[in-house]
Scaffold this motif. Structure first.
Motif, PDB file in Angstrom:
ATOM      1  N   ASN A  84      31.336  30.945  15.822  1.00  0.00           N
ATOM      2  CA  ASN A  84      32.334  31.312  16.821  1.00  0.00           C
ATOM      3  C   ASN A  84      33.052  30.135  17.635  1.00  0.00           C
ATOM      4  O   ASN A  84      34.050  30.341  18.140  1.00  0.00           O
ATOM      5  N   ASN A  85      32.501  29.071  17.295  1.00  0.00           N
ATOM      6  CA  ASN A  85      33.015  27.791  17.969  1.00  0.00           C
ATOM      7  C   ASN A  85      33.130  27.943  19.363  1.00  0.00           C
ATOM      8  O   ASN A  85      34.115  27.370  19.842  1.00  0.00           O
ATOM      9  N   ASP A  86      32.084  28.584  19.927  1.00  0.00           N
ATOM     10  CA  ASP A  86      32.159  28.739  21.338  1.00  0.00           C
ATOM     11  C   ASP A  86      31.010  27.841  21.951  1.00  0.00           C
ATOM     12  O   ASP A  86      30.063  27.864  21.741  1.00  0.00           O
ATOM     13  N   LEU A  87      31.756  26.563  22.547  1.00  0.00           N
ATOM     14  CA  LEU A  87      30.730  25.529  23.104  1.00  0.00           C
ATOM     15  C   LEU A  87      30.170  26.045  24.410  1.00  0.00           C
ATOM     16  O   LEU A  87      28.962  25.680  24.782  1.00  0.00           O
ATOM     17  N   SER A  88      30.766  26.738  25.081  1.00  0.00           N
ATOM     18  CA  SER A  88      30.276  26.979  26.485  1.00  0.00           C
ATOM     19  C   SER A  88      29.091  28.286  26.207  1.00  0.00           C
ATOM     20  O   SER A  88      28.443  28.264  27.324  1.00  0.00           O
ATOM     21  N   SER A  89      29.150  28.975  25.115  1.00  0.00           N
ATOM     22  CA  SER A  89      28.054  29.646  25.052  1.00  0.00           C
ATOM     23  C   SER A  89      27.674  29.539  23.447  1.00  0.00           C
ATOM     24  O   SER A  89      27.906  30.480  22.731  1.00  0.00           O
ATOM     25  N   ALA A  90      27.038  28.446  23.214  1.00  0.00           N
ATOM     26  CA  ALA A  90      26.850  28.075  21.798  1.00  0.00           C
ATOM     27  C   ALA A  90      25.608  28.826  21.209  1.00  0.00           C
ATOM     28  O   ALA A  90      25.465  28.879  19.833  1.00  0.00           O
ATOM     29  N   MET A  91      24.754  29.326  21.728  1.00  0.00           N
ATOM     30  CA  MET A  91      23.115  29.766  21.346  1.00  0.00           C
ATOM     31  C   MET A  91      23.658  31.205  20.650  1.00  0.00           C
ATOM     32  O   MET A  91      23.315  31.465  19.648  1.00  0.00           O
ATOM     33  N   PRO A  92      24.135  32.422  21.599  1.00  0.00           N
ATOM     34  CA  PRO A  92      24.196  33.544  20.936  1.00  0.00           C
ATOM     35  C   PRO A  92      25.110  33.439  19.653  1.00  0.00           C
ATOM     36  O   PRO A  92      26.135  33.049  19.733  1.00  0.00           O
ATOM     37  N   GLY A  93      24.663  33.943  18.544  1.00  0.00           N
ATOM     38  CA  GLY A  93      25.485  33.879  17.222  1.00  0.00           C
ATOM     39  C   GLY A  93      25.173  32.735  16.585  1.00  0.00           C
ATOM     40  O   GLY A  93      25.802  32.741  15.469  1.00  0.00           O
ATOM     41  N   ALA A  94      24.301  31.790  17.020  1.00  0.00           N
ATOM     42  CA  ALA A  94      24.276  30.520  16.439  1.00  0.00           C
ATOM     43  C   ALA A  94      23.315  30.783  14.985  1.00  0.00           C
ATOM     44  O   ALA A  94      22.638  31.727  14.958  1.00  0.00           O
ATOM     45  N   GLN A  95      23.522  30.007  13.776  1.00  0.00           N
ATOM     46  CA  GLN A  95      22.887  30.309  12.689  1.00  0.00           C
ATOM     47  C   GLN A  95      22.051  29.122  12.421  1.00  0.00           C
ATOM     48  O   GLN A  95      22.466  27.910  12.412  1.00  0.00           O
ATOM     49  N   ALA A  96      20.767  29.330  12.516  1.00  0.00           N
ATOM     50  CA  ALA A  96      19.694  28.131  12.778  1.00  0.00           C
ATOM     51  C   ALA A  96      18.875  27.849  11.524  1.00  0.00           C
ATOM     52  O   ALA A  96      18.541  28.743  10.765  1.00  0.00           O
ATOM     53  N   LEU A  97      18.521  26.641  11.458  1.00  0.00           N
ATOM     54  CA  LEU A  97      17.567  26.080  10.571  1.00  0.00           C
ATOM     55  C   LEU A  97      16.402  25.649  11.519  1.00  0.00           C
ATOM     56  O   LEU A  97      16.568  24.832  12.211  1.00  0.00           O
ATOM     57  N   VAL A  98      15.036  26.322  11.245  1.00  0.00           N
ATOM     58  CA  VAL A  98      13.934  26.163  11.754  1.00  0.00           C
ATOM     59  C   VAL A  98      12.851  25.547  11.129  1.00  0.00           C
ATOM     60  O   VAL A  98      12.539  25.866   9.979  1.00  0.00           O
ATOM     61  N   ALA A  99      12.408  24.496  11.785  1.00  0.00           N
ATOM     62  CA  ALA A  99      10.858  23.882  11.152  1.00  0.00           C
ATOM     63  C   ALA A  99       9.847  23.851  12.122  1.00  0.00           C
ATOM     64  O   ALA A  99       9.984  23.494  13.313  1.00  0.00           O
ATOM     65  N   ILE A 100       8.709  24.114  11.683  1.00  0.00           N
ATOM     66  CA  ILE A 100       7.380  24.120  12.551  1.00  0.00           C
ATOM     67  C   ILE A 100       6.479  23.257  11.417  1.00  0.00           C
ATOM     68  O   ILE A 100       6.130  23.622  10.350  1.00  0.00           O
ATOM     69  N   PRO A 101       5.898  22.132  12.120  1.00  0.00           N
ATOM     70  CA  PRO A 101       5.022  21.206  11.386  1.00  0.00           C
ATOM     71  C   PRO A 101       3.604  22.219  11.525  1.00  0.00           C
ATOM     72  O   PRO A 101       3.216  22.677  12.337  1.00  0.00           O
ATOM     73  N   GLN A 102       2.927  21.759  10.071  1.00  0.00           N
ATOM     74  CA  GLN A 102       1.720  22.620  10.066  1.00  0.00           C
ATOM     75  C   GLN A 102       0.442  21.583  10.045  1.00  0.00           C
ATOM     76  O   GLN A 102       0.721  20.330   9.683  1.00  0.00           O
ATOM     77  N   ALA A 103      -0.646  22.073  10.256  1.00  0.00           N
ATOM     78  CA  ALA A 103      -1.848  21.106  10.429  1.00  0.00           C
ATOM     79  C   ALA A 103      -2.175  20.654   8.853  1.00  0.00           C
ATOM     80  O   ALA A 103      -2.537  19.561   9.140  1.00  0.00           O
ATOM     81  N   SER A 104      -1.687  21.236   7.955  1.00  0.00           N
ATOM     82  CA  SER A 104      -1.981  20.626   6.516  1.00  0.00           C
ATOM     83  C   SER A 104      -0.888  21.184   5.830  1.00  0.00           C
ATOM     84  O   SER A 104      -0.177  22.232   5.632  1.00  0.00           O
ATOM     85  N   GLY A 105      -0.045  20.228   5.032  1.00  0.00           N
ATOM     86  CA  GLY A 105       0.889  20.657   4.148  1.00  0.00           C
ATOM     87  C   GLY A 105       2.206  20.134   4.818  1.00  0.00           C
ATOM     88  O   GLY A 105       2.362  19.874   5.838  1.00  0.00           O
ATOM     89  N   ALA A 106       3.174  20.875   3.954  1.00  0.00           N
ATOM     90  CA  ALA A 106       4.678  20.583   4.465  1.00  0.00           C
ATOM     91  C   ALA A 106       4.872  21.637   5.564  1.00  0.00           C
ATOM     92  O   ALA A 106       4.089  22.633   5.686  1.00  0.00           O
ATOM     93  N   PRO A 107       5.785  21.117   6.615  1.00  0.00           N
ATOM     94  CA  PRO A 107       6.167  22.161   7.639  1.00  0.00           C
ATOM     95  C   PRO A 107       6.830  23.354   6.887  1.00  0.00           C
ATOM     96  O   PRO A 107       7.370  23.671   5.886  1.00  0.00           O
ATOM     97  N   ARG A 108       6.539  24.533   7.763  1.00  0.00           N
ATOM     98  CA  ARG A 108       7.236  25.826   7.674  1.00  0.00           C
ATOM     99  C   ARG A 108       8.569  25.642   7.913  1.00  0.00           C
ATOM    100  O   ARG A 108       8.939  25.180   9.134  1.00  0.00           O
ATOM    101  N   VAL A 109       9.514  25.993   7.190  1.00  0.00           N
ATOM    102  CA  VAL A 109      11.017  26.077   7.217  1.00  0.00           C
ATOM    103  C   VAL A 109      11.661  27.230   6.956  1.00  0.00           C
ATOM    104  O   VAL A 109      11.315  27.767   5.830  1.00  0.00           O
ATOM    105  N   TYR A 110      12.577  27.569   7.804  1.00  0.00           N
ATOM    106  CA  TYR A 110      13.299  28.939   7.239  1.00  0.00           C
ATOM    107  C   TYR A 110      14.475  28.986   7.942  1.00  0.00           C
ATOM    108  O   TYR A 110      14.795  28.140   8.862  1.00  0.00           O
ATOM    109  N   THR A 111      15.213  30.352   7.704  1.00  0.00           N
ATOM    110  CA  THR A 111      16.511  30.369   8.487  1.00  0.00           C
ATOM    111  C   THR A 111      16.263  31.464   9.441  1.00  0.00           C
ATOM    112  O   THR A 111      15.484  32.298   9.370  1.00  0.00           O
TER     113      THR A 111
END
Length: 405
Positions: A84-111
């Motif tokens: 939406n290119n709305d900087l004042s309210s950037a979070m709602p509607g955002a399309q995110a790439l998420v990563a969570i490190p794991q105790a073993s192996g590669a991080p979990r990564v998803y959209t």
């Protein structure tokens, strides 16, 4: 004194150079992927960096988002685009790439498509076609790689980045510190220029810098320098009364500049809703009150031969040294209050200030020893003179002066 002033100016210049040279940390970063990115940017919050290559004709955007300081696996990291290119309210509607490190192996990564502020970053599809989504976690640095396809002709975008805790395997809400709430900006993909944190992001950052510089220079440098002048220059007879006027000029200048810095701090506090630094703020108020008392004390200074002058001196010393000590402590509290996002950059400021204080402390120690030597020699000389005039040699044994020839 010229040596001291030159030292301060030199260290200040060096600190500025350090800040400039640290402004593009991303240029020195080595990424584990084989991708070569044409542009990179040090993001202004949360010790994060963005590397990218962009083909405007096809809308193909290759990115590597790096977040440092992730020391445990109970944290999540995210980079997102707001269509939406709305900087004042950037979070709602955002399309995110998420990563969570794991105790073993590669991080979990998803959209994850963020619907509202109460998101738990649930896994799901996003509106941008994407490929090559991977993540690495090494040396407390989490890096997300991906290729996104943007609408044809896109030249800029609103992007945001974030981190937060993980409970079990579920991301929890991020903190509401200034570093988190301001972690967003409009980015020109072609030129690399940006406009951060809404209309107030860059303004807040400039005022924070101004606040820090004004207070470090006034309370943290000029005040101790004025105290050194008063304590050591007055020992030298040729410096009287010049030392007094230098002392007054130095302390008055420090107070005026310090009040300006204090005022910018109050304004920053009122503009940063929900962000509080109680200890830093309380110490700042105490410093302002003590400094004001010193100014009024100067106006009420009794003459040297007045009977209450000794009490005024005690008061003046106690308030003065207390102000200096609390000021130095609070300056370091100010460094601690800087959000984690810019701590690497501001470390150069902190190190420069430590260098200045160490230099002033070293000069004070040298002058302390040297002036004590002068005072002791002077007292011995005066004692010998007094003994020669009033003792058994200078005065006859019966206490009367010898007659002049």
């Amino acid at each position: 004194m010229m040596v001291i002033l030159r030292l301060i100016l030199t260290l200040s210049l060096l600190s500025s150079l350090l800040v400039i040279t640290s402004a593009q940390t991303c240029l020195q970063q080595n990424l584990t992927s084989n991708n070569v990115f044409t542009t990179c940017r040090d993001l202004p919050h949360l010790t994060s960096y963005l590397h990218w290559s962009y083909d405007q004709a096809t809308g193909k955007l290759d990115i590597a988002f790096r977040h440092t300081g992730i020391t445990s696996t109970d944290k999540w990291v995210s980079w997102a685009i707001n269509p939406n290119n709305d900087l004042s309210s950037a979070m709602p509607g955002a399309q995110a790439l998420v990563a969570i490190p794991q105790a073993s192996g590669a991080p979990r990564v998803y959209t994850s498509s963020i619907a509202n502020y109460g998101t738990s970053l649930a896994e799901g599809n996003i509106s941008y076609p994407n490929t090559g989504l991977t993540a690495t976690y090494q040396n407390s640095e989490l890096t997300i790689y991906a290729t996104l396809t943007l609408p044809s002709g896109t030249t800029s975008l609103v992007h945001l980045w974030q981190d937060g805790p993980v409970s079990g395997s579920t991301p929890q809400s991020h903190a509401m510190d200034n570093s988190n709430t301001q972690a967003k900006e409009t980015l020109d993909l072609v030129s690399g220029a940006s406009q951060g944190g809404g209309s107030t992001g860059n303004s807040l950052r400039r005022r924070r810098n101004t606040h820090g510089v004004l207070n470090a220079v006034s309370w943290g440098v000029l005040m101790p320098l004025g105290a050194i002048i008063a304590r050591y220059m007055k020992v030298f007879q040729f410096a009287d009364p010049a030392w007094f006027y230098l002392h007054v000029t130095c302390q008055t200048s420090a107070y005026i500049v310090g009040v300006a810095g204090w005022g910018t701090g109050l304004k920053l506090g009122s503009d940063s809703v929900g962000v509080t630094y109680d200890t830093h703020r309380t110490l700042g108020i105490i410093i302002f009150c003590l400094g004001t008392l010193q100014v009024f004390a100067l106006l009420l200074r009794p003459n040297k031969d007045h009977k209450i002058r000794i009490y005024w001196n005690i008061y003046h010393y106690l308030i003065g040294y207390s102000t200096i000590i609390i000021s130095i402590v609070n300056i370091f509290k100010g460094f601690e209050a800087l959000e984690v996002s810019v701590q690497d950059r501001y470390n150069s400021w902190k190190h420069a200030y430590i260098g200045i204080i160490a230099a002033l402390g070293g000069i004070a120690l040298i002058l302390e020893a040297y002036t004590w030597i002068i005072v002791i020699r002077r007292r011995k000389s005066e004692s010998k003179t007094a003994h020669g005039v009033n003792g058994t040699n200078g005065v006859n044994g019966y206490g009367s002066r010898p007659q002049q020839v």
